[in-house]
Design an enzyme around this catalytic site. Structure first.
Site, PDB file in Angstrom:
ATOM      1  N   ARG A   4       0.791  -1.240   0.000  1.00  0.00           N
ATOM      2  CA  ARG A   4       0.000   0.000   0.000  1.00  0.00           C
ATOM      3  C   ARG A   4       0.824   1.292   0.000  1.00  0.00           C
ATOM      4  NH1 ARG A   4      -5.102   0.684   3.613  1.00  0.00           N
ATOM      5  NH2 ARG A   4      -3.654   0.394   5.368  1.00  0.00           N
ATOM      6  N   ASP A   5       2.152   1.207   0.120  1.00  0.00           N
ATOM      7  CA  ASP A   5       2.951   2.441   0.077  1.00  0.00           C
ATOM      8  C   ASP A   5       4.303   2.187  -0.580  1.00  0.00           C
ATOM      9  OD1 ASP A   5       3.411   5.139   0.447  1.00  0.00           O
ATOM     10  OD2 ASP A   5       4.265   4.875   2.446  1.00  0.00           O
ATOM     11  N   LEU A   6       4.262   1.507  -1.719  1.00  0.00           N
ATOM     12  CA  LEU A   6       5.495   1.235  -2.458  1.00  0.00           C
ATOM     13  C   LEU A   6       5.942   2.507  -3.162  1.00  0.00           C
ATOM     14  CD1 LEU A   6       7.376  -1.200  -3.280  1.00  0.00           C
ATOM     15  CD2 LEU A   6       6.085  -1.216  -5.431  1.00  0.00           C
ATOM     16  N   THR A  13       4.971   9.032   4.366  1.00  0.00           N
ATOM     17  CA  THR A  13       3.715   8.369   4.688  1.00  0.00           C
ATOM     18  C   THR A  13       3.346   8.627   6.136  1.00  0.00           C
ATOM     19  OG1 THR A  13       4.234   6.630   3.135  1.00  0.00           O
ATOM     20  CG2 THR A  13       2.538   6.152   4.756  1.00  0.00           C
TER      21      THR A  13
END
Length: 705
Positions: A512-514, A698
């Site tokens: 979800r946060d590549l 993030t």
């Protein structure tokens, strides 16, 4: 039905030509037009060809077979006279006779024939080679009288059935060639054994020796092959659509291509191993995509009764909890065939002592040779029925979809169990009362130990790793140290990491946060995916999730996630596509703005790709270190990953094959988020999140997810 209609239309066309003595259609033969040596039939679309061949150029043995016409590396997919070759090629002929049978002769001696049981009603029977590779014989009144798909050789083509016709008592079975030069049937076969209406597929040696077992179909996949998932819709050219059917008339498995422009692939039994081969046009080779058995744990009954095969253990055979090796000495010498015996006997509900069940997860269920199936019974009723039968040793759902349904009960010893890190299913094994409380307390302790070990054993070394290499990573990204070979290695390394997270780990993990700042490099520039603070895990058949709490980095997040909170493996695929373009171009997506069109990096890559000018975006710092076609192919893959519709994006497994081969790539569709003036403000309301996005950091708060 569509195939039969096509056959009748083709047949009608052929019959209309007969009175005018025109050349016979290239895909068919009939009574007055036989096939002789040197001539071939070609399917209407040009895919398949039927003719005479010699597998060994030095041999005089000649066979009638079918192969791919336009693939230079000949792969014969069907052989008629496997057990009875023709010596030489003189005076051989294939024809349709007066009874409607297809007959192969040499010097008027019958070598092979179809032995059609139903008598043809007229003399107009025709043999046609269909586009599917199926050779059929029939006429306009009776339809098919015989088809080669009912008599497979060593190859399973799309549309072929593997299983059994219960109505006709006929087996659709694959049998290996004896050798690459000898297509005669070997002792190795792949087929269905029908156990009390609960069929399983086995690789057999002869008629009695089981070599490998695929496991029964559980509604999603064969229990022993969790990576093969039952598919209904997909645009991935490498993912086949699998179908498992069991009813009163037949039980079979078959597959079909998922797209109209698929990668050519076939499934072949080569000795005791089933291979799925993919044709790679650029390299002109058949490449192995998947095989079974895939490791030692797929050997039938390797660990004996109540043994559990765990491939990653030093000693792969382990006794199930509550059992010990029957012969400890043999077990130490890696002879596990004797299996395991119970530590404490069962009471079979004698007096106040009652047996119970302990659930074991992630398993390939035991051999169903001595199992019973009831598809209308739920799990609780299944448990009660098993508990009240002293011979019942285990039970579970027959279908694991939708919370589970159906009941399977095993009687006698449990044979051929293995454990999977990803996939598998639950199995409830009968245990004495004394084991039940002990096991529950032990499970709680294990959970605590694993949690502590995960924090102390994994987190701290990772933090130390980040501290040691962080400066080196920044220097590499900002400077000119990374030439194309190093960048390609990073791309492939990240891809392999995502394949593991999405497919090979026990639970499917969505990162979800590549993004670039979450890819760490070691001293050899090998990439490691980091920061799993926002990751989510999926189990069972779950493939996507939904959240109202959008967490991620603008420029990398997929459009369906930003707009609707929907995330899946395809969300990570989108992020990977953006990252791939950034590595090629040497600049971040959100940092690139094309002032004339107000486009970001994704938008400019899409625009230049359509105009045939994509090479203009390649980072000048990698000059003289790359082949243009290779970089453009990677950019092509990146554009496939960032397509607007998640269903159009490939899986990471397919991306891996695209990067490592020269397989044909589909034309990408319009990507998502390619204008720089699109802001996350419309989707993310909290100013805290807005600030985190602006600085490529993030934000997430502590709390349950």
């Amino acid at each position: 039905m569509d195939i039969i209609i096509t056959f009748i239309i083709t047949l009608t066309y052929i019959l209309l030509l007969l009175p005018y003595k025109l050349s016979i259609a290239a895909d068919s033969i009939h009574l007055s037009q036989p096939l002789t040596n040197g001539k071939t039939l070609v399917s209407k679309d040009g895919t398949f060809e039927l003719g005479f061949f010699r597998p060994d150029g030095n041999s005089i043995k000649t066979y009638l077979g079918i192969w791919f016409k336009n693939i230079p590396v000949r792969k014969v997919v069907w052989v008629a006279n496997r057990a009875n070759p023709v010596n030489g090629s003189k005076d051989i002929m294939l024809t349709v006779n007066m009874t409607g049978n297809l007959v192969l002769t040499q010097d008027d001696t019958v070598v092979w024939f179809t032995n059609i049981q139903e008598q043809a009603l007229n003399n107009n029977s025709v043999a046609v080679l269909l586009d599917s590779g199926n050779l059929v014989v029939g006429n306009d009144r009776q339809g098919y009288l015989w088809q080669s798909f009912d008599y497979p050789s060593d190859t399973l083509l799309p549309g072929m059935k593997l299983g059994r016709s219960l109505k006709l008592g006929h087996d659709w079975k694959i049998t290996s060639w004896k050798s690459p030069q000898d297509p005669s049937p070997s002792e190795f076969s792949w087929g269905l054994l029908h156990h009390d209406n609960y069929p399983e597929y086995y690789i057999m040696k002869g008629t009695n020796i089981k070599l490998s077992r695929f496991g029964p179909f559980n509604g999603q996949n064969p229990s022993g092959v969790p990576e093969i998932r039952y598919l209904t819709t997909s645009t991935d050219p490498l993912q086949n659509r699998y179908e498992f059917v069991t009813n009163k008339d037949e039980s079979f498995y078959r597959y079909s291509y998922n797209t109209t422009n698929p990668v050519i692939s076939i499934i072949v039994l080569n000795q005791a191993t089933v291979f799925r081969y993919v044709w790679v046009e650029q390299d002109q080779i058949w490449r192995t995509y998947r095989s079974f058995p895939k490791d030692k744990c797929d050997t039938y009954g390797l660990c004996g009764a109540y043994g559990n095969c765990i491939i990653k253990r030093g000693q792969m055979c382990q006794c199930i909890k509550g059992f010990s090796p029957k012969s400890p000495q043999a077990w130490t010498l890696t002879d596990w065939s004797g299996g395991c015996v119970r530590d404490k006997p069962l009471s079979c509900n004698n007096g106040t002592q009652k047996d119970g069940f302990i659930k074991f997860g992630g398993l390939k269920v035991p051999d169903t040779a001595h199992a019973s199936l009831n598809e209308t019974m739920g799990l609780e009723e299944c448990r009660d029925k098993c508990l009240n039968n002293c011979s019942c040793m285990a039970y579970t759902n027959s279908n694991i979809n939708g919370g589970g349904s159906g009941c399977v009960m095993w009687f006698g010893d449990l044979i051929d169990i293995r454990h999977f890190d990803d996939g598998g299913q639950d199995l409830y094994i009968r245990m004495p009362t004394s084991m039940l409380g002990t096991e529950h307390r032990r499970e709680r302790r294990i959970i605590i130990y694993i949690t502590i070990a995960s924090i102390c054993g994994l987190l701290l070394p990772c933090l130390y790793f980040v501290w040691r290499v962080h400066k080196k990573i920044v220097d590499n990204i900002k400077g000119k140290l990374l030439k194309w070979p190093q960048r390609l290695n990073i791309i492939c390394g990240v891809c392999r990491g995502l394949v593991y997270l999405h497919q090979d780990s026990r639970l499917r993990i969505i990162h979800r946060d590549l993004k670039a700042s979450n890819i760490l490099l070691d001293q050899d520039l090998n990439p490691k995916i980091s920061d799993f603070g926002t990751a989510r895990t999926f189990g069972g058949d779950q493939t996507e999730g939904n959240t109202k709490r959008i967490i991620g980095t603008y420029g990398y997040m997929a459009p369906e996630y930003v707009a609707k909170g929907i995330f899946s493996v395809k969300s990570d695929v989108f992020s990977f596509g953006v990252l791939l373009l950034e590595i090629i171009c040497g600049i971040r997506n959100k940092a690139y703005y094309h002032t004339d069109d107000n486009l970001n990096l994704v938008g400019q890559a899409w625009t230049l790709w359509k105009e045939g000018r994509a090479s203009e975006l390649i980072d000048s710092n990698i000059e003289n270190s790359y082949v243009v076609s290779e970089v453009l192919r990677c950019m092509h893959v990146g554009l496939l990953c960032i397509q607007q519709n998640p269903n159009d994006r490939p899986t990471m497994t397919s991306v891996m094959l695209m990067l490592e081969s020269e397989m044909r790539l589909e034309v990408p569709k319009e990507p998502g988020f390619f204008y720089s003036n699109i802001s996350p403000d419309s989707c993310l309301s909290r100013s805290r999140r807005d600030r985190s996005l602006a600085y490529d950091v993030t934000f997430s708060s502590f709390g349950p997810r």
